[in-house]
Design a protein around this motif. Structure first.
Motif, PDB file in Angstrom:
ATOM      1  N   ILE A   1      31.813  43.767  21.206  1.00  0.00           N
ATOM      2  CA  ILE A   1      33.001  42.921  21.318  1.00  0.00           C
ATOM      3  C   ILE A   1      32.628  41.694  22.131  1.00  0.00           C
ATOM      4  O   ILE A   1      32.295  41.789  23.315  1.00  0.00           O
ATOM      5  CB  ILE A   1      34.153  43.699  21.981  1.00  0.00           C
ATOM      6  CG1 ILE A   1      34.523  44.904  21.102  1.00  0.00           C
ATOM      7  CG2 ILE A   1      35.360  42.793  22.207  1.00  0.00           C
ATOM      8  CD1 ILE A   1      35.555  45.812  21.708  1.00  0.00           C
ATOM      9  N   PHE A   2      32.679  40.540  21.495  1.00  0.00           N
ATOM     10  CA  PHE A   2      32.176  39.316  22.118  1.00  0.00           C
ATOM     11  C   PHE A   2      33.249  38.658  22.983  1.00  0.00           C
ATOM     12  O   PHE A   2      33.780  37.592  22.660  1.00  0.00           O
ATOM     13  CB  PHE A   2      31.657  38.355  21.049  1.00  0.00           C
ATOM     14  CG  PHE A   2      30.470  38.902  20.307  1.00  0.00           C
ATOM     15  CD1 PHE A   2      29.271  39.106  20.963  1.00  0.00           C
ATOM     16  CD2 PHE A   2      30.567  39.225  18.961  1.00  0.00           C
ATOM     17  CE1 PHE A   2      28.174  39.621  20.283  1.00  0.00           C
ATOM     18  CE2 PHE A   2      29.480  39.734  18.280  1.00  0.00           C
ATOM     19  CZ  PHE A   2      28.275  39.943  18.943  1.00  0.00           C
ATOM     20  N   LEU A   3      33.558  39.331  24.083  1.00  0.00           N
ATOM     21  CA  LEU A   3      34.439  38.783  25.107  1.00  0.00           C
ATOM     22  C   LEU A   3      33.650  38.698  26.410  1.00  0.00           C
ATOM     23  O   LEU A   3      32.930  39.640  26.758  1.00  0.00           O
ATOM     24  CB  LEU A   3      35.662  39.676  25.317  1.00  0.00           C
ATOM     25  CG  LEU A   3      36.741  39.677  24.237  1.00  0.00           C
ATOM     26  CD1 LEU A   3      37.815  40.699  24.591  1.00  0.00           C
ATOM     27  CD2 LEU A   3      37.366  38.291  24.106  1.00  0.00           C
ATOM     28  N   PRO A   4      33.778  37.608  27.151  1.00  0.00           N
ATOM     29  CA  PRO A   4      33.097  37.532  28.454  1.00  0.00           C
ATOM     30  C   PRO A   4      33.739  38.510  29.438  1.00  0.00           C
ATOM     31  O   PRO A   4      34.913  38.366  29.787  1.00  0.00           O
ATOM     32  CB  PRO A   4      33.310  36.084  28.891  1.00  0.00           C
ATOM     33  CG  PRO A   4      33.706  35.345  27.653  1.00  0.00           C
ATOM     34  CD  PRO A   4      34.434  36.341  26.808  1.00  0.00           C
ATOM     35  N   VAL A   5      32.979  39.499  29.856  1.00  0.00           N
ATOM     36  CA  VAL A   5      33.493  40.523  30.771  1.00  0.00           C
ATOM     37  C   VAL A   5      32.679  40.566  32.063  1.00  0.00           C
ATOM     38  O   VAL A   5      33.227  40.516  33.160  1.00  0.00           O
ATOM     39  CB  VAL A   5      33.488  41.915  30.102  1.00  0.00           C
ATOM     40  CG1 VAL A   5      33.912  42.995  31.098  1.00  0.00           C
ATOM     41  CG2 VAL A   5      34.399  41.927  28.882  1.00  0.00           C
ATOM     42  N   ALA A   6      31.362  40.655  31.913  1.00  0.00           N
ATOM     43  CA  ALA A   6      30.480  40.826  33.067  1.00  0.00           C
ATOM     44  C   ALA A   6      29.800  39.507  33.418  1.00  0.00           C
ATOM     45  O   ALA A   6      29.920  38.503  32.700  1.00  0.00           O
ATOM     46  CB  ALA A   6      29.441  41.902  32.764  1.00  0.00           C
TER      47      ALA A   6
END
Length: 732
Positions: free
Chosen positions: A158-163
């Motif tokens: 899932i290409f969401l900025p998380v880390a």
């Protein structure tokens, strides 16, 4: 002629040449060094029961996670994920990098890419969904889920900025409870340091709640409405300068907490103020994160030294309140560099909550004018005005039944002015502590502490802590913060950047005597009295029937004295005398129904003993089973043992002598056996310095005592103190 070989001592002994003496000493040093290393390796191998090492130095471990249901261990490393058995045998290895990426672009959208290493940033076991949550530094810190049974089976990324999207910026994540709009759920709490790399870092909050149970929004930031977004952001004015390093996160009660390391002030002019450790708190029912509050964690030594740099922490579930165990270091000047001085501080969560409440009250009762949180976006500068705060407090009192238990419904966002202070339970010089995991056992709190030079220290936590064991895990390499106890809490998993080891928490069996077992001060070890061995409590038969931390059956470190003979009456008997032997024994364990104690004199038939107020009483063996006295001797010693029918093992032993004074002359200056006026027989052989009523002196009295003792053993109901008065002449 070589004069070096002709030198002699004054007594004529030839001197050893200097070169040979040096050589001999060198070989002696080598020999002892090898011997010591071999012994050390043997000791380490005994306590380290398994290990797994990186394939090469480019594969660096970052995180370790444990599935408490299966016992599997997961390791996140640079470009790799490893699935290990509970014994650390390799089950699966999955390569996660290098990958084609560009830190300036959103994932998969940039035409110009290059190879980037994928550093593991998040590794969390979701035991409910049976998935492994994995986030790396590539693709702006994107995440995906993998099967716990086989990490090679993965869902779409899932290409969401998380880390964080680099190697060094911190990311802390854990699964915790939430109760937004009174609806209970599980969420992924994530805290991330701003890496300042690329244009997408403003999409990553400092702290936020992310979806776990909504498949369509998985890993997305939870939004209840346009104005209700569960995130905290560092103000854009200071975001690139005021970097917060997140150390640890956990939940307790109605709150989630994040422990941090950050500058004392967000103002550039205050840079020389150095760094402090802080604790941030958010209500689990707050759907807007308005309840965000911080307070300073202060680990202050008795000499005033401030151990200001939190290195790692761990929450311990305990009664009556959870405990937060932290390992701290004193800074070098005003930097984050450690000085080599470390300390362990413990904070009760009851005290933590009380201090947060006090700081909030100081703002709401007018004691402090400012919330002092300019560095948090959306914060309000001033505390409530007098008229406003009375109305707020009145509403809180009415809604919470006359007492204000929490401020979870209020817009707080304040920086507490009162620090939460604790004093070190133990300190270290020339040692930097790097990690900690803690637990409780038998009413004791135990911390397993890693160091920056590869050691594992086992520490008993109390008002004053004491280290009871040290293990060399990976000498010269730092122990990572991700340490875990296995599901049985009999081993601890300890990782360095290149090696993970499974370390036994105890080595009770190496202590062969009761005093050694208790002096070890290991809270896991106790002396199993009836089995005569040092064990964990669960391994001692019937010891777990009591919840007491110590009992006569299993003596723990709280015990002041080992079980032993206090007295034996009489201490020795004439060879042909019949008598009852009384054994005074301290803290004799109570046996279960149907079991009994026995006295064993040497190789004679075991005799069932009677339990008395002071210990045991048993008949001496019949004459036919007593060993003969060797020719030329006046006594023979046998091993007097106490045995339990429950374990069928001798657990107390003492030498007992049968003697015969008639082998000595009864007159003359060389006599060792003397008949005194009181009819006593004395000998100095083998420590038998004073013996009452020997065969020579008092056969009648011995027989009389024996008859009385047998009568009392046969008739327990008449067991009482009998006073027998005799004349000085035993023949009367």
């Amino acid at each position: 002629m070589n004069f070096l070989h002709r030198r002699t001592w004054a007594d004529g002994r030839r001197k050893i040449p200097l070169q040979r003496r040096i050589s001999n000493r060198w070989w002696l040093c080598v020999f002892w060094s090898v011997l010591c290393l071999a012994w050390s390796a043997t000791q380490a191998s005994a306590v380290i029961v398994g290990s797994f090492t990186t394939p090469n130095e480019t594969v660096v471990f970052q995180h370790v996670a444990l599935d408490s249901l299966s016992g599997r261990v997961y390791v996140g490393a640079t470009n790799w994920l490893f699935q290990l058995s509970s014994g650390l045998e390799l089950d699966r290895a999955v390569q996660t990098g290098p990958v084609e990426d560009n830190i300036q672009c959103f994932p998969k959208t940039c035409p110009e890419v290059s190879l980037w290493d994928n550093v593991n940033k998040i590794l969390v076991v979701d035991e409910v969904s049976r998935r492994l949550l994995v986030c790396g530094s590539v693709y702006q810190g994107a995440c995906q889920r993998r099967e716990l049974e086989d990490i090679a089976l993965a869902e779409e990324q899932i290409f969401l900025p998380v880390a964080a999207n680099d190697e060094t910026s911190s990311t802390v994540a854990f699964i915790g409870p939430a109760r937004y709009m009174d609806y209970p759920s599980r969420v992924l709490y994530v805290a991330t340091t701003n890496s300042r790399l690329g244009p997408y870092r403003d999409m990553v909050p400092a702290i936020c709640s992310r979806y776990l149970e909504n498949e369509e929004k998985l890993f997305g930031i939870i939004e209840k409405s346009f104005s209700e977004i569960l995130r905290v952001d560092i103000s854009s004015q200071v975001r690139d300068y005021y970097l917060v390093n997140y150390i640890y996160g956990f939940h307790s009660g109605d709150y989630v907490y994040f422990a941090t390391l950050q500058r004392r002030s967000h103002l550039r002019s205050m840079e020389e103020g150095g760094y402090i450790s802080r604790l941030a708190r958010i209500c689990i029912s707050d759907a807007r994160y308005d309840s965000y509050v911080e307070t300073t964690l202060q680990c202050l030594g008795p000499d005033g030294r401030d151990y200001n740099l939190l290195q790692d922490a761990h929450i311990v579930r305990a009664e009556p309140a959870d405990l937060l165990v932290g390992v701290f270091a004193a800074s070098r000047d005003h930097t984050v560099q450690t000085s080599g001085r470390s300390a362990v501080c413990v904070f009760s969560l009851a005290d933590v909550e009380q201090r947060f409440t006090e700081n909030i009250h100081l703002c709401y009762n007018g004691s402090v004018p400012s919330r002092d949180m300019d560095y948090i976006a959306g914060s309000i500068q001033d505390c409530p005005e007098p008229g406003v705060r009375e109305a707020i407090l009145s509403n809180l009192l009415n809604s919470q039944g006359g007492n204000i238990f929490n401020f979870c419904g209020e817009s707080l966002k304040l920086n507490g002015s009162l620090p939460l202070t604790s004093f070190p339970v133990i300190t270290y010089e020339n040692m930097t502590l790097s990690s900690v995991v803690a637990t409780t056992t038998s009413h004791h709190t135990v911390a397993f502490i890693g160091t920056r030079n590869g050691l594992l220290k086992k520490v008993l936590i109390g008002d004053e802590a004491e280290e009871f064991e040290e293990v060399v895990v990976d000498e010269g390499n730092p122990i990572l913060p991700d340490m875990h106890l296995d599901p049985t809490e009999t081993h601890v998993y300890v990782a360095s950047p290149y090696k993970i080891s499974k370390v036994r928490i105890e080595e009770c069996s190496k202590y062969e005597a009761c005093d050694q077992c208790l002096r070890a001060r290991n809270p896991y070890c106790g002396w199993c009295s009836l089995e005569k061995r040092c064990t964990v409590k669960a391994a001692c038969q019937n010891a777990t029937l009591t919840t007491d931390s110590s009992s006569p059956r299993w003596l723990s470190l709280n015990t002041q004295q080992c079980i032993d003979f206090q007295a034996i009456r009489p201490e020795h008997l004439p060879r042909n005398s019949l008598s009852v032997v009384e054994l005074v024994i301290n803290q004799l364990p109570q046996l279960p129904y149907g079991a009994h104690y026995m006295c064993v004199f040497g190789k004679s038939t075991p005799v069932q003993a009677k339990v008395t107020d002071q210990g045991l009483a048993c008949l001496a063996p019949v004459l036919a089973e007593r060993p003969p006295i060797p020719t030329g001797k006046d006594h023979v010693s046998v091993d007097l043992a106490v045995r339990s029918s429950e374990t069928n093992k001798d657990f107390l032993n003492r030498l007992f002598a049968f003697y015969d004074c008639t082998v000595h002359k009864t007159g003359g200056k060389d006599s060792n056996c003397i008949k005194t006026e009181r009819g006593l027989c004395m000998t100095t052989n083998r420590g038998l310095k004073f013996i009452k009523y020997s065969e020579l002196c008092s056969n009648k009295v011995e027989r009389l005592f024996f008859r009385l003792a047998v009568l009392l053993l046969i008739l327990p109901s008449v067991w009482k103190i009998v006073t027998l008065k005799t004349s000085s002449d035993p023949e009367k």
